[in-house]
Design a protein around this motif. Structure first.
Motif, mmCIF file in Angstrom:
data_model
loop_
_atom_site.group_PDB
_atom_site.id
_atom_site.type_symbol
_atom_site.label_atom_id
_atom_site.label_comp_id
_atom_site.label_asym_id
_atom_site.label_seq_id
_atom_site.Cartn_x
_atom_site.Cartn_y
_atom_site.Cartn_z
ATOM 1 N N GLU A 180 -1.939 2.244 -9.950
ATOM 2 C CA GLU A 180 -1.678 0.832 -9.709
ATOM 3 C C GLU A 180 -1.890 0.088 -11.014
ATOM 4 O OE1 GLU A 180 -0.370 -1.997 -7.084
ATOM 5 O OE2 GLU A 180 -1.316 -0.240 -6.180
ATOM 6 N N ASN A 214 -5.907 5.455 -9.044
ATOM 7 C CA ASN A 214 -6.672 5.194 -7.839
ATOM 8 C C ASN A 214 -7.447 6.449 -7.457
ATOM 9 O OD1 ASN A 214 -5.790 2.508 -7.448
ATOM 10 N ND2 ASN A 214 -3.863 3.240 -6.568
ATOM 11 N N ASN A 248 -9.728 -2.376 -7.184
ATOM 12 C CA ASN A 248 -9.473 -3.794 -7.404
ATOM 13 C C ASN A 248 -9.118 -4.526 -6.109
ATOM 14 O OD1 ASN A 248 -9.920 -3.545 -10.180
ATOM 15 N ND2 ASN A 248 -7.769 -3.040 -10.580
ATOM 16 N N THR A 283 -4.463 3.034 -0.145
ATOM 17 C CA THR A 283 -3.075 2.972 -0.575
ATOM 18 C C THR A 283 -2.510 4.381 -0.721
ATOM 19 O OG1 THR A 283 -1.601 2.254 -2.371
ATOM 20 C CG2 THR A 283 -3.831 2.862 -2.982
ATOM 21 N N GLN A 307 0.805 -1.207 0.000
ATOM 22 C CA GLN A 307 0.000 0.000 0.000
ATOM 23 C C GLN A 307 0.846 1.269 0.000
ATOM 24 O OE1 GLN A 307 -1.557 -1.159 3.982
ATOM 25 N NE2 GLN A 307 -1.424 1.012 4.451
ATOM 26 N N TYR A 352 -5.273 7.179 -1.296
ATOM 27 C CA TYR A 352 -6.151 6.763 -2.382
ATOM 28 C C TYR A 352 -6.861 5.454 -2.033
ATOM 29 C CZ TYR A 352 -3.167 10.085 -4.888
ATOM 30 O OH TYR A 352 -2.475 11.201 -5.265
ATOM 31 N N TYR A 353 -7.874 5.133 -2.842
ATOM 32 C CA TYR A 353 -8.582 3.858 -2.676
ATOM 33 C C TYR A 353 -8.454 3.051 -3.956
ATOM 34 C CZ TYR A 353 -12.127 0.410 -1.472
ATOM 35 O OH TYR A 353 -12.761 -0.768 -1.188
ATOM 36 N N ASN A 354 -7.983 1.820 -3.804
ATOM 37 C CA ASN A 354 -7.821 0.930 -4.947
ATOM 38 C C ASN A 354 -9.071 0.056 -5.078
ATOM 39 O OD1 ASN A 354 -7.057 -1.581 -6.419
ATOM 40 N ND2 ASN A 354 -5.049 -0.600 -6.499
#
Length: 271
Positions: free
Chosen positions: A235, A240, A225, A230, A78, A221-223
């Motif tokens: 990515e 993200n 998948n 993160t 992350q 950020y938000y991933n």
């Protein structure tokens, strides 16, 4: 002539150390170049004093980076950056020390010796907290929500991590006083004990500020998948989603700023 000799000695020594670190994958190619520039400048500015402190910081942090590497790899997924340090990471951790080293070379003001110590104490405290804090048996607590969060989350602290932060700062303060004593560097009007305590305090402050900035303004950020937070803006070529903080404020910015602020606070306290 003396000017040129100091540069050549600093460049020669930093090149050897940077090359070894690069071969051991502790530095990327850009990180090795950055370390050569940083090491040369610090040796030119503050001689063996600053050079020894950056060596203690870099050597211990590198050793701890490789402890239980497989375990850390999962946590570090992350992080914005993992693996060897690059050019920006090198200067984020050592740039403030370089600044005060150069100021010391022109003024020989003892205050700058303390601030050089504070800068590397802050770097070491934060690195030890990050590299060793993940081995805490309990989950860290976010300084933003005051809830338990996964290990490795920016802006989160644990009691074990705080202890490691203190020990990291303590080591640099102890190393600084040893070199000052051996080479009989002028500390007047500060005593050895005052310098020792100021460096420890500055190191802890730097680590605390780093955590606060990481919890408040650093980009997170938000991933989609992975379904997790993160520090990475991208990515596998995909963007993200920014969920808090500011895009321009990454981990390198937070590191540099926290170290600089710690030195400024100590400077103001002394005045």
């Amino acid at each position: 002539m003396q000017f040129l000799v100091k540069i050549m000695i600093g460049l020669f020594a930093s090149t050897i150390i940077s090359y070894i670190a690069y071969k051991k994958q502790a530095l990327t190619l850009s990180g090795a170049i950055g370390a050569m520039i940083l090491g040369t400048g610090i040796f030119f500015g503050s001689g063996l004093y600053g050079s020894f402190l950056i060596f203690v910081f870099f050597s211990t942090s590198t050793i701890f980076t490789f402890i239980k590497r497989n375990y850390k790899n999962e946590i570090e997924k992350q992080y914005e950056k993992s693996g060897g340090r690059d050019f920006y990471q090198v200067f984020a951790n050592g740039g403030v020390g370089l600044l005060y080293s150069l100021l010391y070379s022109f003024t020989f003001n003892p205050m700058y010796l303390i601030l050089i110590g504070v800068s590397f104490a802050a770097s070491n405290a934060d690195t030890w907290a990050s590299e060793l804090g993940v081995f805490s048996k309990s989950l860290p607590v976010s300084l933003r929500s005051f809830k338990k969060v996964p290990k490795g989350t920016s802006g989160a602290v644990s009691l074990f991590g705080i202890l490691m932060s203190f020990l990291g700062s303590l080591l640099i303060a102890f190393s600084a006083i040893i070199i000052i004593t051996i080479f009989q560097l002028n500390l007047n009007p500060f005593s050895y004990i005052e310098a020792f305590l100021l460096i420890i305090l500055g190191g802890i402050l730097g680590s605390m500020i780093d955590s606060i900035l990481g919890a408040t303004i650093q980009a997170v950020y938000y991933n989609e998948n992975l379904k997790k937070e993160t520090e990475k803006a991208f990515e596998e070529g995909k963007s993200n989603v920014l969920i808090r903080g500011y895009k321009l404020i990454n981990n390198d910015f937070v590191n540099f700023t926290s170290i600089l602020l710690a030195t400024i606070i100590i400077l103001l306290l002394c005045r």
